[in-house]
Design a protein around this motif. Sequence first.
Motif, PDB file in Angstrom:
ATOM      1  N   GLU A  91       0.735  -1.041   0.013  1.00 63.18           N
ATOM      2  CA  GLU A  91      -0.063  -0.318  -0.395  1.00 63.18           C
ATOM      3  C   GLU A  91       0.941   1.350   0.032  1.00 63.18           C
ATOM      4  N   ARG A  95       1.330  11.124   0.863  1.00 62.44           N
ATOM      5  CA  ARG A  95       0.969  12.736   2.283  1.00 62.44           C
ATOM      6  C   ARG A  95       1.271  14.324   1.855  1.00 62.44           C
ATOM      7  N   SER A 101      -2.590   7.415  10.343  1.00 61.48           N
ATOM      8  CA  SER A 101      -1.467   7.618  11.298  1.00 61.48           C
ATOM      9  C   SER A 101      -0.278   8.043  11.582  1.00 61.48           C
ATOM     10  N   ASP A 176      -4.115  13.365   2.013  1.00 58.87           N
ATOM     11  CA  ASP A 176      -3.116  12.548   1.443  1.00 58.87           C
ATOM     12  C   ASP A 176      -4.337  10.904   0.930  1.00 58.87           C
ATOM     13  N   ARG A 201      -7.873  11.137   1.232  1.00 60.82           N
ATOM     14  CA  ARG A 201      -8.545  12.452   2.324  1.00 60.82           C
ATOM     15  C   ARG A 201      -8.598  13.557   1.782  1.00 60.82           C
ATOM     16  N   ARG A 221     -15.488   6.636   9.058  1.00 64.44           N
ATOM     17  CA  ARG A 221     -14.504   6.090  10.162  1.00 64.44           C
ATOM     18  C   ARG A 221     -14.973   6.916  12.085  1.00 64.44           C
TER      19      ARG A 221
HETATM   20  N1  UDP Z   1      -5.290   4.191   2.833  1.00 64.59           N
HETATM   21  C1  UDP Z   1      -6.494   3.341   2.405  1.00 64.59           C
HETATM   22  N2  UDP Z   1      -6.246   1.804   3.220  1.00 64.59           N
HETATM   23  C2  UDP Z   1      -5.755   1.383   4.087  1.00 64.59           C
HETATM   24  C3  UDP Z   1      -5.103   2.590   4.630  1.00 64.59           C
HETATM   25  C4  UDP Z   1      -5.433   3.243   4.658  1.00 64.59           C
HETATM   26  O1  UDP Z   1      -6.869   3.651   1.776  1.00 64.59           O
HETATM   27  O2  UDP Z   1      -6.269  -0.373   4.347  1.00 64.59           O
HETATM   28  C5  UDP Z   1      -5.418   5.612   3.289  1.00 64.59           C
HETATM   29  C6  UDP Z   1      -6.262   6.170   3.725  1.00 64.59           C
HETATM   30  O3  UDP Z   1      -7.957   6.534   3.305  1.00 64.59           O
HETATM   31  C7  UDP Z   1      -5.560   7.747   4.008  1.00 64.59           C
HETATM   32  C8  UDP Z   1      -4.372   7.233   3.691  1.00 64.59           C
HETATM   33  O4  UDP Z   1      -3.837   5.228   3.054  1.00 64.59           O
HETATM   34  O5  UDP Z   1      -6.298   8.075   2.958  1.00 64.59           O
HETATM   35  C9  UDP Z   1      -2.739   7.030   4.818  1.00 64.59           C
HETATM   36  O6  UDP Z   1      -3.943   6.575   5.929  1.00 64.59           O
HETATM   37  P1  UDP Z   1      -3.089   6.501   6.894  1.00 64.59           P
HETATM   38  O7  UDP Z   1      -2.218   6.084   7.480  1.00 64.59           O
HETATM   39  O8  UDP Z   1      -3.130   7.920   8.108  1.00 64.59           O
HETATM   40  O9  UDP Z   1      -4.311   5.114   7.851  1.00 64.59           O
HETATM   41  P2  UDP Z   1      -5.624   5.221   8.517  1.00 64.59           P
HETATM   42  O10 UDP Z   1      -5.329   4.991  10.662  1.00 64.59           O
HETATM   43  O11 UDP Z   1      -5.815   6.809   8.981  1.00 64.59           O
HETATM   44  O12 UDP Z   1      -6.458   4.402   8.207  1.00 64.59           O
END
Ligand code: UDP
Length: 252
Positions: A91, A95, A101, A176, A201, A221
Amino acid sequence: MSIDCQKLYEGKAKILYTTEDPEILLTDFKDDATAFNAQKKGTIIDKGRMNCGISSKLFQTLELQGIKTHFIDNPTPNQMRVRAVKILPLEVVVRNIAAGSLCKQTGLELGTVLPQPLVEFYYKNDSLGDPLLTSDRLYLLNLATPEQVDTITHLALQINKLLQEIFRQCDIILVDFKLEFGVDSQQQILLADEISPDTCRLWDASETDPNRRVMDKDRFRKDLGNVEDAYQEVLQRILQTIEQQNQNQANY
Ligand code: UDP
């Protein structure tokens, strides 16, 4: 659906079918919504159609700007025909502004503008909770070659620039997003999966309120309400902006 179509794989947001052509697969976008590694489950009414519409327009626009994607066409509003690829188990998160996260793990304040885009690789593995990778771990696990990592990093930054500009024209800030890449039968790397409010996001640029500005899956969420309206608004703004661009080009 043709009788030659067989279900290949059902994921959290999409179902993948084979077609009569082994080089082409059919993706069916579902209305199911999950968050926190599927601990939270629900339905976003009409999400399949909206995410398929948003992803398709974005893939088409990126293609026109030189990015190779798996997108072919839409047999129905919630289906996408795509080139068959082997998805790399990564993945790729880009950002521009601190959220999610990144804030939790680093203490950076929500909304901090990053001095330059950050590209991160996570291991696409639900049972391990999609952990953040170091490059040594990525190579230890043979998840991609150094050449593939180079290509993907370069593509991710290029895609970020293009998407930031598209969303800017929609009056939306691209905070992001997550990308997935696949390798086709000629070993070419193609942008795959989806680009939608489920995977990005997106903040309404004319709103400063931290809840009202949210136009993406964070509404689901965090139980902020009006989830469907936000997704529909993103779709509408993208369609309008791109339609306007096409008209301007035709008049030029
Ligand atoms: N994201 C996603 N799938 C995942 C994890 C993250 O599409 O399994 C996307 C999430 O929607 C955001 C970006 O990746 O736009 C960063 O996500 P983050 O690591 O902040 O994870 P969170 O804990 O917020 O899911």
